[in-house]
Design a protein around this motif. Structure first.
Motif, PDB file in Angstrom:
ATOM      1  N   GLU A 179     -20.900  70.818 -37.866  1.00  0.00           N
ATOM      2  CA  GLU A 179     -19.921  72.185 -37.819  1.00  0.00           C
ATOM      3  C   GLU A 179     -20.266  73.166 -36.680  1.00  0.00           C
ATOM      4  OE1 GLU A 179     -17.270  74.658 -40.670  1.00  0.00           O
ATOM      5  OE2 GLU A 179     -18.764  73.691 -41.471  1.00  0.00           O
ATOM      6  N   SER A 198     -27.705  61.627 -29.254  1.00  0.00           N
ATOM      7  CA  SER A 198     -26.452  61.839 -30.026  1.00  0.00           C
ATOM      8  C   SER A 198     -26.263  60.589 -30.920  1.00  0.00           C
ATOM      9  CB  SER A 198     -25.277  62.217 -29.163  1.00  0.00           C
ATOM     10  OG  SER A 198     -23.852  61.971 -30.127  1.00  0.00           O
ATOM     11  N   VAL A 219     -21.733  64.221 -36.422  1.00  0.00           N
ATOM     12  CA  VAL A 219     -20.691  65.676 -36.002  1.00  0.00           C
ATOM     13  C   VAL A 219     -21.215  66.744 -36.852  1.00  0.00           C
ATOM     14  CG1 VAL A 219     -18.540  66.545 -36.738  1.00  0.00           C
ATOM     15  CG2 VAL A 219     -18.708  64.326 -36.178  1.00  0.00           C
ATOM     16  N   THR A 245     -16.720  71.658 -32.189  1.00  0.00           N
ATOM     17  CA  THR A 245     -16.314  70.708 -33.148  1.00  0.00           C
ATOM     18  C   THR A 245     -15.070  70.874 -33.975  1.00  0.00           C
ATOM     19  OG1 THR A 245     -17.865  70.775 -34.709  1.00  0.00           O
ATOM     20  CG2 THR A 245     -18.410  69.241 -33.273  1.00  0.00           C
ATOM     21  N   ILE A 250     -12.075  68.381 -33.816  1.00  0.00           N
ATOM     22  CA  ILE A 250     -12.326  67.098 -34.366  1.00  0.00           C
ATOM     23  C   ILE A 250     -12.663  67.214 -35.866  1.00  0.00           C
ATOM     24  CG2 ILE A 250     -14.808  67.014 -34.053  1.00  0.00           C
ATOM     25  CD1 ILE A 250     -14.634  64.160 -33.433  1.00  0.00           C
ATOM     26  N   ILE A 251     -13.192  68.210 -36.388  1.00  0.00           N
ATOM     27  CA  ILE A 251     -13.140  68.437 -37.823  1.00  0.00           C
ATOM     28  C   ILE A 251     -11.903  68.760 -38.354  1.00  0.00           C
ATOM     29  CG2 ILE A 251     -14.111  70.047 -39.661  1.00  0.00           C
ATOM     30  CD1 ILE A 251     -16.651  70.191 -38.069  1.00  0.00           C
TER      31      ILE A 251
END
Length: 247
Positions: free
Chosen positions: A190, A143, A188, A194, A197-198
């Motif tokens: 989509e 990551s 990040v 997530t 957070i988006i």
């Protein structure tokens, strides 16, 4: 990458393959002619729907396996070999990533992250190797947080930093068999994981990203497909940070 490039009929195992990035990888591999095994922990409906969506001509198998459980790893490998005879490509995509601040952690929080993200990757790789021909491919998932941890992500980030090191070390051990071992470190992307957070930081993330958008699962699937291909035969022990150039 087509049948002419030796892809047709090869077997790719993708853990965490029922949703998000894993599902996109499974779809990409199937479209290229791989026989695909989708490892999933709990979402049987999603795994079966994905298998069905790949079409009647696709050779695809969904196997329930929690990679934090050694017995599930053994079952995943056994079912793959029983059905297809070998494992040409292993994609260790399954992971869990809860966040918690320092001072709020306990062993019950830490242990599942390490058992899934680190131990699971090690034990599945080890179990697959006897069934992987020389020249096989192993693609692990790190990551961007391994390089740029944020507050509360410490344990998850550390587990993904371990994947970077494991990939480098395993590449050295397996080089004599011409098996390449690499990792992808997404920023990040989509997915359903997530969404929050988006929603909260999407504009900020895009402002920090030279390419000016949020990453998509196909962005990562393309990298994995390349690393699995014959064209990537001179790349091993490396981690590709795929975050749109976040500054």
């Amino acid at each position: 990458m087509t049948a002419a490039n030796g892809v047709q009929g090869k077997v790719a195992v993708v853990t965490g393959g029922s949703r998000g990035i894993g599902a996109a990888i499974a779809q990409r591999f199937s479209s290229l002619g791989y026989r695909v095994v989708i490892g999933y922990r709990s979402d049987q409906a999603a795994a079966e729907a994905l298998t069905a969506s790949l079409g009647p001509d696709a050779e695809c198998l969904a196997v329930q396996a929690d990679i934090a459980r050694p017995e599930d790893i053994e079952r995943l490998v056994a079912k793959t070999v029983e059905r297809f005879g070998a494992i040409d490509v292993l994609v260790n995509c399954a992971a869990i990533g809860p966040y918690r601040p320092l001072g709020k952690m306990d062993a019950d929080f830490i242990r599942p992250i390490l058992e899934t993200n680190i131990m699971g990757t090690i034990l599945l790789t080890q179990a697959a190797l006897p069934h992987m021909p020389d020249g096989g491919r192993i693609i692990n998932f790190a990551s961007a947080l391994a390089y740029r941890p944020i507050p509360t992500s410490s344990v998850y980030s550390a587990s993904k930093a371990a994947i970077v090191t494991l990939s480098h070390a395993f590449a050295k051990e397996l080089g004599a068999r011409k098996i390449t071992v690499n990792a992808v470190a997404p920023g990040v992307i989509e997915t359903d994981m997530t969404t929050q957070i988006i929603a909260e930081r999407g504009e900020q993330i895009m402002a920090m990203t030279p390419l000016g958008r949020i990453g998509q699962t196909d962005d990562i699937a393309g990298i994995v497909a390349f690393l699995a291909s014959s064209e990537a035969g001179w790349i091993t022990g490396r981690t590709i940070i795929a975050d749109g150039g976040v500054t």
